[in-house]
Write an enzyme that holds these catalytic residues in place. Structure first.
Site: not given
Length: 437
Positions: A409, A413
């Site tokens: 992450h 995204d």
């Protein structure tokens, strides 16, 4: 009498130390020139060390699991000559029982229908010895120990050979269903030899506790998985795909393949991955934590997690974007065989930019694979199942497959990961697009 000090070499990787994962000799035993002395594991491979001379072993450097500095004495051998000397083992040209730089644990078979075994999630950077599995009391009763091999050589991993030697078992007497003797075959032989044989159906007997030292492959997996989960904020996205048309195309191609290799689901999935990567370059990347740099790669060097007797390995398909489904099928078969037989080279086990892993025929609704650090994504197709689906007002039979993707992450995204999987879904569900310019 002369004494030779056999010193541990660099092995060509510039490492500072290597781990002892197996001894093939004991102090007081005679060893012949070129016979195996020990298996030493680095971060990238397990290499067999051979004796440069014949003689009696008078000193060994340590126990299995110990780390030995490069250049230090690994073994001292007493020969029939005069004087003393030091011998440094030459670097190995062909790594033996090589393991991979990967961080993907699991069990698998990526040709979701009948593919090459590829374990789930990320594994070890190298290794060779696996923990000795406990003898299962529920295993089928062993057969008599006749090997039936004739003059064929006994094939077994160094870990199995070392265990058999410690137990005083002649591997030539151990029966196995396949070409190689595994720990389970040795367990069955031991049960038979001890007279345990059959016991009443349904009967359950507690087995003794068995402490197992975490060394070699298992230690590398533990270290790398801990580092991956500690450093990377994972998230997983799962999507269902209708692979009915793709499976029909695959069956037609296999029926007319001639002398070419049989196609599994994996080559088609790889083609889809490569065709969608240019639009989503953040998926095919590696993240340098210390330097704070993300490198997005133009070429797709695809790692495929593969289960072997020695543990999890991730051979890498170089420049997968330049191959068609037939070329990919051949390369998958070649690399998987090299990994399982310990003939894979270091360059075939490192440098991946994206990894694919799957539970294959074991099934499962979804998986949450662990990223193969320093990569930033790992893709995990799951088992194909047949279910009725609505098609407008009609109901039809469809072949469905869930596909999981775990991402870092810090780099990827959630929206980008979902968009990438949707692009994959379009190609997988309309397979003619895989071959369109």
């Amino acid at each position: 009498m002369a004494r030779y000090s056999f010193r541990l070499p660099d092995i060509g990787e510039g490492i500072a130390e290597a781990e002892i994962v197996a001894w093939h000799v004991r102090v007081g035993e005679r060893v012949e020139e070129d016979a195996q002395l020990a298996d030493m594991m680095t971060d990238k491979a397990t290499v067999e060390m051979e004796s440069p001379v014949s003689g009696v072993v008078v000193e060994l450097a340590g126990e299995v699991g110990d780390l030995i500095p490069i250049g230090s004495t690994l073994a001292v051998i007493e020969t029939d000559g005069d004087g003393e000397g030091e011998v440094e083992a030459p670097p190995a040209d062909t790594p033996v029982e090589q393991q991979i730089e990967a961080e993907t644990p699991g069990a698998e078979e990526i040709s979701v229908a009948e593919a090459v075994p590829l374990p789930l999630a990320g594994g070890a950077r190298g290794g060779h010895v696996e923990p000795t599995p406990a003898v299962s009391e529920t295993s089928p009763p062993p057969s008599p120990p006749a090997s039936g091999r004739g003059d064929r050589p006994v094939l077994a991993s160094p870990a199995v050979r070392a265990r058999a030697k410690d137990l005083g078992v002649d591997l030539g007497q151990v029966q196995s269903e396949g070409d190689r003797i595994r720990h389970a075959d040795l367990d069955a032989f031991l049960r038979y030899s001890s007279g345990q044989g059959y016991h009443a159906p349904g009967a359950s007997r507690a087995r003794a506790d068995e402490p197992i030292k975490v060394i070699g492959m298992r230690r590398k997996i533990a270290e790398n998985m801990a580092a991956s989960k500690r450093a990377i904020p994972h998230f997983t996205y799962v999507e269902e795909m209708d692979v009915t048309a793709l499976e029909e195309m695959r069956a037609d191609l296999n029926a007319n393949r001639g002398g070419r290799p049989k196609l599994t689901m994996l080559p088609f999935l790889i083609v889809a991955i490569c065709r969608t990567i240019p639009e989503f370059p953040m998926i095919n990347a590696r993240y340098d934590d210390e330097g704070g740099v993300v490198t997005r790669y133009g070429a797709v060097h695809l790692g495929m997690a593969t289960q072997t007797d020695a543990g999890l390995m991730v051979p890498v398909i170089r420049d997968a974007q330049d191959m068609n489904v037939w070329q990919l099928a051949s390369e998958i078969t070649r690399l998987a065989e090299a990994a399982r037989t310990g003939k894979a080279k270091v360059e075939e086990l490192t440098g991946g930019t994206l990894t694919v892993t799957s539970l294959g025929p074991l099934g499962g609704i979804a998986t949450t694979p662990v990223i193969n650090r320093p990569e930033v994504a790992i893709i995990g197709p799951n088992k194909i199942v047949e279910r009725p689906v609505f098609d407008g007002d009609d109901i039809r039979r469809a072949k469905l497959m869930n596909l999981s993707i775990s991402c870092d992450h810090r780099v990827v995204d959630g929206w980008d990961a979902a968009s990438y999987v949707q692009a994959l879904k379009k190609l997988i569900e309309t397979p003619v697009l895989l071959f369109a310019d």
